[in-house]
Write a protein that holds these residues in place. Structure first.
Motif, PDB file in Angstrom:
ATOM      1  N   HIS A   1       6.364   4.297  -9.599  1.00  0.00           N
ATOM      2  CA  HIS A   1       6.310   3.320  -8.500  1.00  0.00           C
ATOM      3  C   HIS A   1       5.979   1.938  -9.066  1.00  0.00           C
ATOM      4  CE1 HIS A   1       5.731   7.217  -6.534  1.00  0.00           C
ATOM      5  NE2 HIS A   1       6.213   6.661  -5.444  1.00  0.00           N
ATOM      6  N   ALA A   2       6.525   1.656 -10.238  1.00  0.00           N
ATOM      7  CA  ALA A   2       6.255   0.381 -10.909  1.00  0.00           C
ATOM      8  C   ALA A   2       6.591  -0.795 -10.002  1.00  0.00           C
ATOM      9  CB  ALA A   2       7.062   0.297 -12.206  1.00  0.00           C
TER      10      ALA A   2
ATOM     11  N   SER B   1      -2.887   6.604  -1.342  1.00  0.00           N
ATOM     12  CA  SER B   1      -1.491   6.830  -1.711  1.00  0.00           C
ATOM     13  C   SER B   1      -1.394   7.632  -3.006  1.00  0.00           C
ATOM     14  CB  SER B   1      -0.761   5.490  -1.878  1.00  0.00           C
ATOM     15  OG  SER B   1      -0.700   4.790  -0.658  1.00  0.00           O
ATOM     16  N   LEU B   2      -2.243   7.304  -3.962  1.00  0.00           N
ATOM     17  CA  LEU B   2      -2.241   8.035  -5.229  1.00  0.00           C
ATOM     18  C   LEU B   2      -2.566   9.509  -5.018  1.00  0.00           C
ATOM     19  CD1 LEU B   2      -4.013   5.449  -7.549  1.00  0.00           C
ATOM     20  CD2 LEU B   2      -1.683   6.318  -7.834  1.00  0.00           C
ATOM     21  N   MET B   3      -3.568   9.792  -4.193  1.00  0.00           N
ATOM     22  CA  MET B   3      -3.943  11.179  -3.956  1.00  0.00           C
ATOM     23  C   MET B   3      -2.837  11.933  -3.230  1.00  0.00           C
ATOM     24  SD  MET B   3      -6.724  11.511  -5.477  1.00  0.00           S
ATOM     25  CE  MET B   3      -6.277  10.139  -6.542  1.00  0.00           C
ATOM     26  N   GLU B   4      -2.178  11.271  -2.295  1.00  0.00           N
ATOM     27  CA  GLU B   4      -1.081  11.919  -1.572  1.00  0.00           C
ATOM     28  C   GLU B   4       0.079  12.235  -2.514  1.00  0.00           C
ATOM     29  OE1 GLU B   4       1.915  11.053   2.221  1.00  0.00           O
ATOM     30  OE2 GLU B   4       0.209   9.742   1.829  1.00  0.00           O
ATOM     31  N   LEU B   5       0.356  11.305  -3.422  1.00  0.00           N
ATOM     32  CA  LEU B   5       1.439  11.514  -4.382  1.00  0.00           C
ATOM     33  C   LEU B   5       1.086  12.559  -5.431  1.00  0.00           C
ATOM     34  CD1 LEU B   5       2.448   7.783  -4.813  1.00  0.00           C
ATOM     35  CD2 LEU B   5       3.898   9.572  -3.839  1.00  0.00           C
TER      36      LEU B   5
ATOM     37  N   LEU C   1      -1.607  -1.449  -9.531  1.00  0.00           N
ATOM     38  CA  LEU C   1      -0.201  -1.780  -9.694  1.00  0.00           C
ATOM     39  C   LEU C   1       0.198  -1.565 -11.154  1.00  0.00           C
ATOM     40  CD1 LEU C   1       1.833  -4.727  -8.289  1.00  0.00           C
ATOM     41  CD2 LEU C   1       1.687  -4.485 -10.765  1.00  0.00           C
ATOM     42  N   PHE C   2       1.320  -0.872 -11.361  1.00  0.00           N
ATOM     43  CA  PHE C   2       1.865  -0.699 -12.697  1.00  0.00           C
ATOM     44  C   PHE C   2       2.907  -1.796 -12.923  1.00  0.00           C
ATOM     45  CE2 PHE C   2       4.671   0.864 -15.955  1.00  0.00           C
ATOM     46  CZ  PHE C   2       3.830   1.527 -16.844  1.00  0.00           C
TER      47      PHE C   2
END
Length: 239
Positions: A177-178, A186-190, A233-234
């Motif tokens: 998701h760069a 969102s990170l945990m859901e992904l 953010l990446f």
């Protein structure tokens, strides 16, 4: 989950060790108990272990030292048991490569849930030889940084990055998701829908460890940017 999953329980309290051994056996785990750090390290050399439950208070050596030595030769998932309030130990343990922690006293059901979570992530990364790995296995390249989902590995200029399985998963989610800001939720859901409560206190430490592995200067990150009040953010760095 494979019913033959072998758990190494490193705990010097005999009553707690007996209770946990019986509880995990009822959940179809095979448990080896080690009452000291040295015994635990020898047990790791003696046979295959799928996960380690590691108490930090041991009679012969610090559990943090056990974790450090373990990480020099193994990426086996580690769930630390810590005394409530020992925040610095938890942070150091995560930096040394532990996957999660559980403060004492705890409910056995919570320990079982966290153990199953780290084993599930580990087992999802395994696949039979000759078969394609699950999910999107396309190699991701960002300048000198390569992220290889098939090998479950990241490299900088061809040199491997030292990351735990959970840290690699975080890096992979960010990279896929760069350019987008991802909140902790969102990170945990992904990350396969793992509950936020289990990891929100440690995610910042994991991010610090990822930065130490992939950034030229972790104090001035260029790839993984913290967006205050929003998340991470990446950045698509092409160096």
């Amino acid at each position: 989950m494979n019913t033959a999953d072998h758990i190494l329980l490193v705990e010097d309290d005999p009553r707690l060790a007996e209770m946990l051994t019986e509880y995990l056996a009822q959940a179809a785990f095979r448990v080896t108990h080690a009452a000291s750090g040295r015994t635990a390290l020898n047990a790791m050399l003696a046979g295959d272990v799928d996960a380690v439950i590691l108490d930090l208070m041991l009679p012969d050596m610090d559990g943090l030292e056990v974790c450090r030595q373990l990480r020099t030769s193994s990426d086996v998932p580690v769930l630390m048991l810590t005394a409530r309030g020992d925040a610095i130990d938890r942070i150091i343990g995560l930096e040394l490569g532990a996957d999660d922690y559980l403060p004492k006293p705890f409910e056995p059901r919570e320990l079982l849930a966290r153990l199953r979570a780290i084993l599930r992530r580990r087992n999802e990364h395994r696949h039979q030889p000759g078969l394609p790995p699950p999910g999107n296995a396309e190699l991701l390249r960002f300048g000198r940084l390569e992220i290889d989902p098939a090998a479950h590995a990241a490299r900088i200029a061809g040199q491997p990055c030292e990351l735990t399985a959970y840290q690699f998963d975080l890096l992979l989610v960010l990279a896929r998701h760069a350019g987008r800001v991802l909140s902790r939720d969102s990170l945990m859901e992904l990350l396969k829908g793992e509950p936020l409560e289990a990891f929100d206190r440690s995610i910042d430490v994991h991010m610090s460890r990822i930065r130490a592995a992939v950034e030229d200067d972790p104090k001035k990150p260029r790839r993984i940017i913290t967006v205050r009040g929003a998340g991470y953010l990446f950045a698509k760095v092409q160096d």
